[in-house]
Enzyme design. Structure first.
Site, PDB file in Angstrom:
ATOM      1  N   LYS A  66      41.111  70.567  37.736  1.00  0.00           N
ATOM      2  CA  LYS A  66      42.532  70.842  37.521  1.00  0.00           C
ATOM      3  C   LYS A  66      43.144  70.002  36.406  1.00  0.00           C
ATOM      4  CE  LYS A  66      43.501  72.700  42.074  1.00  0.00           C
ATOM      5  NZ  LYS A  66      44.428  72.744  43.224  1.00  0.00           N
ATOM      6  N   ASN A  86      46.240  74.983  38.008  1.00  0.00           N
ATOM      7  CA  ASN A  86      45.389  75.729  38.943  1.00  0.00           C
ATOM      8  C   ASN A  86      45.316  77.215  38.614  1.00  0.00           C
ATOM      9  OD1 ASN A  86      47.925  76.655  39.885  1.00  0.00           O
ATOM     10  ND2 ASN A  86      47.144  76.841  41.977  1.00  0.00           N
ATOM     11  N   GLY A  88      45.669  63.468  43.617  1.00  0.00           N
ATOM     12  CA  GLY A  88      45.084  64.272  42.550  1.00  0.00           C
ATOM     13  C   GLY A  88      45.932  65.471  42.192  1.00  0.00           C
ATOM     14  N   GLY A  89      45.261  66.518  41.685  1.00  0.00           N
ATOM     15  CA  GLY A  89      45.985  67.681  41.182  1.00  0.00           C
ATOM     16  C   GLY A  89      46.809  68.397  42.222  1.00  0.00           C
ATOM     17  N   TYR A  92      41.045  74.670  53.585  1.00  0.00           N
ATOM     18  CA  TYR A  92      41.116  75.950  54.291  1.00  0.00           C
ATOM     19  C   TYR A  92      39.760  76.451  54.762  1.00  0.00           C
ATOM     20  CZ  TYR A  92      39.866  77.789  49.669  1.00  0.00           C
ATOM     21  OH  TYR A  92      39.246  78.020  48.467  1.00  0.00           O
TER      22      TYR A  92
END
Length: 287
Positions: free
Chosen positions: A71, A92, A133-134, A235
């Protein structure tokens, strides 16, 4: 799926990507609305990111989603970056318009929209966020824009620390007045105190996904209480160890799949101008 000479490709780049739900999600929409696109997942590491982005132009991809750990790495090879993505130094979603690659960030909107499905607004709330982070930065700036009271960020004090400090500083400059602190994840006593003073606890790290399925950001800490909202960006699996711990303690939880769906809906809009049928996609992925 009908493939023609006019079919344009889209894809996911990053590593690992074999667990990704994105191909199912986007290809379902393309078939439903008879759109001449096809979406695939491509395992790309940081050493090959420049080649991958060059290929998006060479092969006339419509665009690509970007996952960890790319990213930040894609930004030097883009032609344009949206203001929000520039502020957090993370992308993203990449859209290819006639050879011009523009980077966007939709993770933050996905996070807050997921909470809103359960009637939860971040406005006026305090969040303890693990990770810097991203995806964490996207959550930070979106929550700041939506009026969060305070964000207490924890990250390992490793080689990424200076980057984490820069991310927090950039977001505070972009949204003056928001209070964001950054502390060492190794300071468990401080982490425990901050969670006790928070409305929401969020994991924005890889802990919980393969090969760390048996790990949680709160292992060894007695910090959960029924009025604490707990979220995870992971997820796969749908229910991480953290979320299992939170449910056992009576907390409201929001899984990473919801965030994935809503950030994907925004990316789908950028690619096609259309509206993703989120409820249908959710049913598809649960099945």
């Amino acid at each position: 799926m009908h493939i023609s000479g006019h079919t344009r490709l889209l894809g996911l780049i990053g590593t690992p990507v074999d667990h990704s739900k994105s191909p199912q999600m986007y290809n379902y929409c393309f078939q439903k609305f008879n759109q001449d696109f096809a979406y695939f997942a491509f395992d790309v590491n940081a050493d090959n990111v420049e080649k991958a982005l060059h290929s998006l132009k060479t092969l006339n991809f419509r665009g690509a989603n970007v996952t960890m750990p790319l990213k930040n790495a894609v930004i030097p090879f883009l032609d344009k970056v949206s203001p929000a993505a520039k502020a957090v130094g993370s992308v993203n979603t990449i859209v290819n318009d006639d050879g011009v690659l523009t980077g966007h960030i939709t993770d933050g909107a996905g996070y807050t929209l997921n909470l809103k499905t359960g009637g939860v607004s971040v406005k006026g709330k305090k969040i303890t966020l693990v990770g810097a982070g991203g995806v964490a930065s996207a959550i930070m700036i979106q929550c700041a824009l939506e009026g969060v009271r305070e964000i207490s960020v924890f990250n390992l004090k490793d080689s990424f620390w200076s980057r984490a400090e820069a991310n927090v500083k950039a977001i505070c400059q972009c949204v003056p007045g928001v209070k964001i602190t950054l502390d060492d994840l190794g300071d468990k006593d401080l982490l425990k105190r901050e969670i006790a003073d928070s409305d929401i606890l969020s994991n924005a790290t890889r802990l919980g996904m393969a090969p760390f399925e048996d790990k949680s950001i709160i292992d060894g800490l007695d910090v959960l209480r029924p009025d604490l909202i707990v979220t995870d960006v992971v997820y796969a699996p749908a229910e991480t160890k953290l979320l299992k711990q939170a449910k056992a303690a009576g907390c409201r939880t929001f899984e990473g799949l919801g965030m994935l769906l809503f950030q994907g809906a925004e990316a789908y809009r950028l690619y096609t101008g259309g509206t993703m049928p989120v409820d249908e996609i959710k049913d598809l992925l649960y099945k």
